[in-house]
Structure formats: C-alpha cells, structure tokens
Design a protein around this motif. Structure first.
Motif, PDB file in Angstrom:
ATOM      1  N   ALA A 132       0.818  -1.312  -0.086  1.00 44.41           N
ATOM      2  CA  ALA A 132       0.050  -0.037  -0.077  1.00 44.41           C
ATOM      3  C   ALA A 132       0.889   1.297  -0.197  1.00 44.41           C
ATOM      4  O   ALA A 132       0.495   2.294  -0.641  1.00 44.41           O
ATOM      5  N   VAL A 133       1.885   1.280   0.655  1.00 43.83           N
ATOM      6  CA  VAL A 133       2.861   2.267   0.995  1.00 43.83           C
ATOM      7  C   VAL A 133       3.460   2.502  -0.433  1.00 43.83           C
ATOM      8  O   VAL A 133       3.484   3.843  -1.059  1.00 43.83           O
ATOM      9  N   GLU A 134       4.013   1.431  -1.194  1.00 42.87           N
ATOM     10  CA  GLU A 134       4.768   1.660  -2.252  1.00 42.87           C
ATOM     11  C   GLU A 134       3.549   2.120  -3.259  1.00 42.87           C
ATOM     12  O   GLU A 134       4.035   3.214  -4.024  1.00 42.87           O
ATOM     13  N   ALA A 135       2.373   1.635  -3.442  1.00 44.46           N
ATOM     14  CA  ALA A 135       1.446   2.240  -4.438  1.00 44.46           C
ATOM     15  C   ALA A 135       1.176   3.721  -3.919  1.00 44.46           C
ATOM     16  O   ALA A 135       1.017   4.379  -4.980  1.00 44.46           O
ATOM     17  N   ALA A 136       1.133   4.183  -2.961  1.00 51.52           N
ATOM     18  CA  ALA A 136       0.921   5.684  -2.446  1.00 51.52           C
ATOM     19  C   ALA A 136       1.992   6.445  -2.962  1.00 51.52           C
ATOM     20  O   ALA A 136       1.724   7.671  -3.546  1.00 51.52           O
ATOM     21  N   ILE A 137       3.150   5.848  -2.972  1.00 53.95           N
ATOM     22  CA  ILE A 137       4.398   6.451  -3.335  1.00 53.95           C
ATOM     23  C   ILE A 137       4.294   6.989  -4.926  1.00 53.95           C
ATOM     24  O   ILE A 137       4.554   8.002  -5.474  1.00 53.95           O
ATOM     25  N   LYS A 138       3.746   5.818  -5.440  1.00 53.20           N
ATOM     26  CA  LYS A 138       3.526   5.964  -7.158  1.00 53.20           C
ATOM     27  C   LYS A 138       2.613   6.989  -7.400  1.00 53.20           C
ATOM     28  O   LYS A 138       2.699   7.871  -8.460  1.00 53.20           O
ATOM     29  N   VAL A 139       1.299   6.835  -6.641  1.00 52.21           N
ATOM     30  CA  VAL A 139       0.240   7.897  -6.900  1.00 52.21           C
ATOM     31  C   VAL A 139       0.898   9.353  -6.749  1.00 52.21           C
ATOM     32  O   VAL A 139       0.722  10.187  -7.310  1.00 52.21           O
ATOM     33  N   VAL A 140       1.481   9.569  -5.615  1.00 55.53           N
ATOM     34  CA  VAL A 140       2.181  10.971  -5.348  1.00 55.53           C
ATOM     35  C   VAL A 140       3.005  11.457  -6.442  1.00 55.53           C
ATOM     36  O   VAL A 140       3.140  12.394  -6.853  1.00 55.53           O
ATOM     37  N   ARG A 141       3.915  10.382  -6.749  1.00 54.05           N
ATOM     38  CA  ARG A 141       4.896  10.849  -7.850  1.00 54.05           C
ATOM     39  C   ARG A 141       4.235  11.001  -9.299  1.00 54.05           C
ATOM     40  O   ARG A 141       4.566  12.207  -9.817  1.00 54.05           O
ATOM     41  N   TYR A 142       3.405  10.306  -9.539  1.00 54.00           N
ATOM     42  CA  TYR A 142       2.745  10.446 -10.886  1.00 54.00           C
ATOM     43  C   TYR A 142       1.675  11.723 -10.781  1.00 54.00           C
ATOM     44  O   TYR A 142       1.706  12.408 -11.986  1.00 54.00           O
ATOM     45  N   HIS A 143       1.099  11.963  -9.884  1.00 55.27           N
ATOM     46  CA  HIS A 143       0.258  13.143  -9.782  1.00 55.27           C
ATOM     47  C   HIS A 143       1.137  14.424  -9.472  1.00 55.27           C
ATOM     48  O   HIS A 143       0.663  15.496 -10.095  1.00 55.27           O
ATOM     49  N   THR A 144       2.152  14.486  -8.682  1.00 55.61           N
ATOM     50  CA  THR A 144       2.600  15.726  -8.215  1.00 55.61           C
ATOM     51  C   THR A 144       4.074  15.873  -9.060  1.00 55.61           C
ATOM     52  O   THR A 144       4.268  17.166  -9.184  1.00 55.61           O
ATOM     53  N   HIS A 145       4.669  14.903  -9.610  1.00 46.89           N
ATOM     54  CA  HIS A 145       5.947  15.037 -10.106  1.00 46.89           C
ATOM     55  C   HIS A 145       7.038  15.703  -9.229  1.00 46.89           C
ATOM     56  O   HIS A 145       7.924  16.365  -9.721  1.00 46.89           O
ATOM     57  N   ARG A 146       6.492  15.779  -8.162  1.00 49.34           N
ATOM     58  CA  ARG A 146       7.432  16.285  -7.008  1.00 49.34           C
ATOM     59  C   ARG A 146       8.666  15.108  -6.365  1.00 49.34           C
ATOM     60  O   ARG A 146       8.223  14.136  -6.214  1.00 49.34           O
TER      61      ARG A 146
END
Ligand code: PLP
Length: 439
Positions: free
Chosen positions: A126-140
């Motif tokens: 779940a944490v890995e997926a959340a990191i990817k959601v954050v990366r994909y969405h924010t590009h930060r």
C-alpha cells in the motif's frame, strides 16, 4: 474454549512440540525472521490462543494488530468459506468482480467519501502504491516522513521507515528524496521542548526546513502515522496533524495517512485520523482490515486518480477470499466492534495507569482504543528508556500466558483483537500487575 477464564501453562515454555518445530524452523527458514519469544500456535478461539503443547494464552497482540475479530469468528469463517467455494482468484488487476467492488464502496464510505481504491496484499505494498500515486500526480521529488515511523520493508517504504536502523542496515541506497522530521512525542518531546510544546517545535522545524533547505513546492507528500505504531504507540499532541495539514495544503503537499496499524477500528474509530478531523488525501489500510487475510487498500482522492490502466497493478492484490474476510470484518466493526475497542480500550488503559503508582518505572501508559503502549523507564524523572526492563516484562508475561509485543525503544504494545471483553481486559491488567510484582 471461550468459557475458559484464565491462561493455562502446562509445560515449561517452549514445550516439547514447540521446541521441535522451532529447531526445524531455525534450520530452514530465513535468518531474517524475528522470534521475540518461542510461541508456536495450534489453534485459536476468540482472544485465546493454544500452542502446540496445549498451553493456553490470552492474546494481547493479535498477530501485530491484525486479528480484529479474533481467531475464528463464525461470520468471517462463513464469508471466507462461501467465497472460496465460489472462486478464489481471477486477478483483480485484469478482471473486475463483485466482492472487491463492494469492499471498495464500503471503504470509501467509512473513510468519508471522495476516494478511489487500489488493492494490494500487504501494508508495504500500500505504501509503495501511494508513493507512486504521489509521484505520478505531483511530479515532485521529495517526501517528508517522521523519525520513529514504520511504513514497511520494501525498498521504497523502507526509505520512509526510520524506527530502527537495523531495518536499513545493508540495504542502501534507498529511494532518494525522503526527509525525516521528529515525531511530536509528548512524553519525550524533540529538541528538549516542554511536553506542551512537542507539536509546536516540530511544526517550527518543518517551516525552518522549508525556508532553508527543502523547497516546499518540491515536496509531494507527508507520510504520517496518526498514532505512531512500531515507533512506540505514540499519540501526537491534539491539533498537531491538523496544523500540519494546513501547512501542507498551503504548498499543495499531499497528506498520506498510513493507517495500516491504527486504522480498521483499532483506536475506536474507523480511522485514527478521525480523532483530529483530518481529511487526508490518501489513506492506507492493511493489517486489521482483513482480520488475518492478506489484503491492503490505498484510498486516494478522486482528483489524484490521473494514472492510466497498467500504471500499477499486482497479480494477487484484492483477492476475493480476502475481500470477503474484509467485508465480514467491516460488518462486525460497524455492528459494535469499534465501540467495543473504544470502551474496553479505555478500561484497559485506566487499569494499567492505576499500576503506575506502585510501579513508577512503568513511566507512561498511552494509546487510543485497543492500541496501548506501556513505556518502561530507568527513572520516571529522567524518562530514560529501559529496553531491558521492557523485555523482561514481555518475557515474564509470556511465561504467565500473556502474549504482547515490543515496540520502539522501551515500549510494550498491546493490540488485542477488538472483541476483547471487559472481563478479559481486567484479567490482562491483573496478570500484568502480577508480572510487575514478580520482577
Ligand atoms: N505501515 C505501518 C504503519 C505498519 O505498522 C506496517 C507494519 O507493521 C506497515 C506499514 C507494513 O505492513 P506490512 O508488514 O503488511 O508490509
């Protein structure tokens, strides 16, 4: 066994059967497995566990905050059996099916609405997926996390974990861009602050970081545990995460509540975030949600759901049998288990606090609902952590038929099944008192 009122230890621990299994275990299993004490289960009922030698234990750890409904709740057994008889797998990443869709709808409602849901098998996924959601969405590129945090042990989540350097030793380099700040621990405030300033000094420090080193426009998310788990069952000061959320929103930083341990009713509410009226952008669930079946969920706000089909997925995530177990668990939570966790948890905490007068080295008793930490100290004045005393208490409790687990530097954690009754909570207090008297 549910009529049984006391633990029963019939053999020296470990007993002969357990000893044999543990010898074989030592010879064949990965040396990375931890065995905090030599318990080998044979069967469970309610909050009671019997080992392979017929010794009976009161379970105050629930397989690390997992077995929400105990070990064989008939409603969970029925739901799992019925689903297993229908079909057991079809890869939810490729093919939809009803149990998981219902589960996603239910989770969205329980978490306050406005979310989409991704299913995995474990907390770390779940944490890995959340990191990817954050990366994909924010590009930060940056992520903020807390010292003492535990978010898992795969290489992405491990970069966020900082409860013990043993988890990281030998595995660098990890995911770059993770910056840790102290967790606002009221009992041992960071930066030598007074307890009442524990939250303020951390907020000030984050603002200082934003000014001096970490451009806030480049921070994608703050990952946080609303009650810190593995770090020592630490309840943050009231208002801290609300203020942090305001700060984060000012800079478009996402708030990711890792409720893997604190969620699914454990603290007496569905999410521990509810105590502070937080409205996280992303919520992570695992552990207690499936009452023992491997399933996790990432709930992320609709507006973050920009990734296309195939951007993320897994063969087993959202297994229908695990989803059926989760639905039965959520039914039971809504039918009274959350309320039970709040009520029995308060009683357990009050009982444990009453022991502090005679045992001042039980320096702090803290928690929410049935997520309770006992912090042992060398001296109640200095609050110096006493890992050795904590370990002796845990071992002596085991010898008396009480299963607990360590957390953080000097804390014993109690995270029993949420079906714990008041009588069982009183029994646990009595047994812990006996353990403390015996030391
Ligand atoms: N996040 C939190 C808050 C946890 O407590 C844990 C496990 O203890 C994890 C993530 C990782 O979960 P798992 O062990 O299922 O990978």
């Amino acid at each position: 066994m549910s009529e049984v009122k006391l633990p029963e230890i019939k053999t020296p621990l470990p007993g002969p059967r357990a000893r044999k299994i543990l010898e074989r275990d030592q010879a064949i299993l990965s040396t990375s497995y931890v065995r905090p004490y030599p318990f080998v289960p044979a069967k469970g009922e309610g909050v009671w566990l019997e080992d392979v030698d017929g010794n009976r234990f009161l379970d105050l750890m629930a397989g690390i905050a997992v077995n929400t409904t105990g070990y064989n709740h008939p409603r969970v057994v029925k739901a799992v059996s019925e689903q297993a008889a229908r079909f057991q797998h079809l890869c939810f990443s490729d093919f939809s099916s009803e149990p998981q869709v219902s589960l996603a709808e239910r989770l969205n409602r329980l978490a306050g609405g406005g979310f989409r849901v991704y299913f995995g098998n474990s907390g770390t996924e779940a944490v890995e997926a959340a990191i990817k959601v954050v990366r994909y969405h924010t590009h930060r590129p940056y992520i903020l996390a807390f010292t003492g945090a535990f978010h898992g042990r795969t290489l992405g989540s491990l970069a966020l974990t900082s409860s013990n350097s043993k988890y990281r030793k030998g595995f660098a380099p990890l995911l770059p861009g993770v910056v840790h700040v102290p967790y606002p621990h009221p009992y041992r405030p960071p930066f030598g602050a007074k307890p009442e300033d524990a939250g303020k000094v951390v907020l000030d420090y984050i603002e200082h970081l934003f000014k001096t080193k970490l451009p806030p426009e480049e921070v994608g998310a703050i990952f946080f545990e609303p009650v810190q788990g593995e770090g020592g069952y630490i309840v943050p000061p009231a208002g801290f995460f609300g203020k942090l959320s305001e700060l984060a929103r000012r800079y478009g930083i996402l708030m990711v509540a890792d409720e893997v341990q604190s969620g699914s009713g454990r603290t007496g509410r569905f999410l521990a975030s509810e105590y502070e009226n937080l409205n996280p952008d992303i919520v992570l669930l695992a552990k207690g949600m499936g009452t023992g079946y491997p399933i996790s969920a990432v709930l992320f706000k609709e507006e973050l759901s920009s990734w296309p089909p195939g951007a993320h997925g897994t063969t087993f995530g959202g297994n229908p049998v695990a989803a059926a177990a989760a639905m039965a668990t959520l039914d039971l939570l809504e039918e009274g288990l959350m309320e039970n966790a709040a009520r029995v948890g308060q009683r357990l905490m009050d009982g444990l606090r009453s022991l502090q007068t005679d045992f001042p080295r039980l320096g702090d008793v803290r928690g929410r609902g049935l997520m309770i930490g006992l912090d042992f100290v060398k001296d109640p004045e200095t609050r110096e952590e006493d890992a050795e005393l904590r370990d002796r208490v845990g071992e002596a409790a085991f010898q008396k038929g009480l299963l607990t687990l360590p957390a953080g530097p000097s804390t014993l954690r109690l995270s029993p099944p949420l079906i714990l009754s008041e009588a069982e909570a009183d029994l646990a207090v009595g047994l812990i008192e006996e353990v403390l008297k015996g030391l």
